[in-house]
Design an enzyme around this catalytic site. Sequence first.
Site, short mmCIF file in Angstrom:
data_model
loop_
_atom_site.label_atom_id
_atom_site.label_comp_id
_atom_site.label_asym_id
_atom_site.label_seq_id
_atom_site.Cartn_x
_atom_site.Cartn_y
_atom_site.Cartn_z
N THR A 217 53.72 -33.07 -71.01
CA THR A 217 54.40 -32.20 -71.96
C THR A 217 55.64 -32.89 -72.53
O THR A 217 56.21 -33.75 -71.88
CB THR A 217 54.82 -30.93 -71.19
OG1 THR A 217 53.64 -30.23 -70.83
CG2 THR A 217 55.73 -30.03 -71.98
N ARG A 245 44.03 -19.73 -70.94
CA ARG A 245 45.22 -19.95 -70.11
C ARG A 245 46.41 -20.43 -70.97
O ARG A 245 46.29 -21.30 -71.81
CB ARG A 245 44.89 -20.99 -69.04
CG ARG A 245 46.04 -21.31 -68.09
CD ARG A 245 46.81 -22.54 -68.52
NE ARG A 245 47.80 -22.92 -67.50
CZ ARG A 245 48.77 -23.80 -67.74
NH1 ARG A 245 48.87 -24.39 -68.89
NH2 ARG A 245 49.64 -24.09 -66.79
N VAL A 246 47.56 -19.84 -70.72
CA VAL A 246 48.79 -20.26 -71.40
C VAL A 246 49.80 -20.64 -70.32
O VAL A 246 49.93 -19.95 -69.32
CB VAL A 246 49.36 -19.12 -72.29
CG1 VAL A 246 50.73 -19.49 -72.84
CG2 VAL A 246 48.40 -18.81 -73.44
N ASP A 248 53.83 -22.40 -69.21
CA ASP A 248 55.23 -21.95 -69.29
C ASP A 248 55.91 -22.35 -70.59
O ASP A 248 56.86 -21.69 -71.02
CB ASP A 248 56.02 -22.54 -68.12
CG ASP A 248 55.97 -24.07 -68.11
OD1 ASP A 248 54.88 -24.64 -68.35
OD2 ASP A 248 57.02 -24.70 -67.89
N THR A 268 58.80 -29.14 -67.68
CA THR A 268 57.46 -29.71 -67.63
C THR A 268 56.98 -29.64 -66.19
O THR A 268 57.76 -29.84 -65.26
CB THR A 268 57.45 -31.18 -68.10
OG1 THR A 268 56.18 -31.75 -67.77
CG2 THR A 268 58.55 -32.02 -67.45
N GLY A 269 55.70 -29.35 -66.02
CA GLY A 269 55.20 -29.28 -64.66
C GLY A 269 54.10 -28.25 -64.56
O GLY A 269 53.52 -27.85 -65.57
N GLY A 271 52.79 -25.18 -64.82
CA GLY A 271 53.35 -24.05 -65.56
C GLY A 271 53.34 -22.72 -64.85
O GLY A 271 54.27 -21.92 -65.01
N1 ASP Z 1 54.02 -27.13 -68.10
C1 ASP Z 1 52.81 -27.40 -68.82
C2 ASP Z 1 51.85 -26.27 -68.61
O1 ASP Z 1 51.72 -25.79 -67.50
C3 ASP Z 1 52.15 -28.67 -68.39
C4 ASP Z 1 53.04 -29.87 -68.43
O2 ASP Z 1 54.25 -29.78 -68.28
O3 ASP Z 1 52.51 -30.96 -68.65
O4 ASP Z 1 51.18 -25.90 -69.55
#
Ligand code: ASP
Length: 350
Positions: A217, A245-246, A248, A268-269, A271
């Site tokens: 992200t 799916r959505v 964060d 990022t992470g 979500g």
């Molecule tokens: N946070 C993002 C999500 O869960 C994924 C990411 O950070 O790469 O959609």
Amino acid sequence: MRLFLLLFSLTLMQNLPAQQKAVAASPKTMPVLVIHGGAGTILKSQMTPEKEKAYKAALTEALQKGYDTLQKGGTALDAVETAVRILEDCPLFNAGKGAVFTHEGKNELDAAIMNGKTLAAGSVAGVTTIRNPVSAARAVMEKSNHVMMVGKGAEAFAAVQGLALVESAYFFTEERWKGLQKALEEEAQPSGVVDSAIRHTPSALRQPENRDNKYGTVGAVALDQYGNLAAATSTGGMTNKRFGRVGDAPIIGAGTYANNASCAVSCTGWGEYFIRLVVAKTISDLVEYKKMPLKNAADEVCMKQVPALGGDGGLIALDKKGNIAMPFNTAGMYRGYIKNGKLQISIYKE
Ligand code: ASP
């Protein structure tokens, strides 16, 4: 003579646009821009020098163009949008071109933007034809009465706003396609994760094995010369996601938040955890109400609360004094900033 000069300068001031008047009246804040390009299992041992160079070049371009915007008198909002658009256009990151694939082999993009001065916010989720979702998020914020638009409706709105639309094939990259195939193979194994969104233990979700394909992200937080903060985040979400799916990123307060009274945050992470812990707003609240220094607040949530629940990831945060926090509980996070005109980029743990 003095009176004449005073009258003369007052007349000049009256002819200035509102923003410049504010600048003329108050001392300028030193602009700061911070960006991230995703957190995850980014290990030096798995990186080639060419790949590292390409990532650093992309991060440098985003930082320089975003900072340039700030130096030319642009707002924090302009800067975060500029920086995120560049990362969306770069195939290396999981946002815009280069986004990860859903279970059905599509790219469904999420993005958000927030103005720390007014608490205005905009976001889009699950869009498949908008070239730069962050600009669509900004249009939702500035050109509609709403905060969030999803799917076909968001795409129709973007078309009305004259934003660039593309064929879905535009987002395709070989690497992300391979990532999906790998995830599908893992899923077919008896021990694989059928769907992390529906098969989970009470507090921890089941960890997909394709961790490397999960993150990437992009996001930015900025402080402009008028003393205002802004944040933006954009993502393709998680490889092999399904059922609409959505994550964060487009959820205001979870993956994205900005408030002049506290800080600007882009996450990022994994979500699901960032949504459950309302990570960005929690950090903002710790700063605003508990008077925690930014770094302590960011560490409290990212390094304690997220891992305690079973999640992982990282974030960037910035306050009005120009303090920066960039914690992550993964092996690495693409990140960088320009502060006092000095550019700094890092990938691994220091
Ligand atoms: N946070 C993002 C999500 O869960 C994924 C990411 O950070 O790469 O959609």
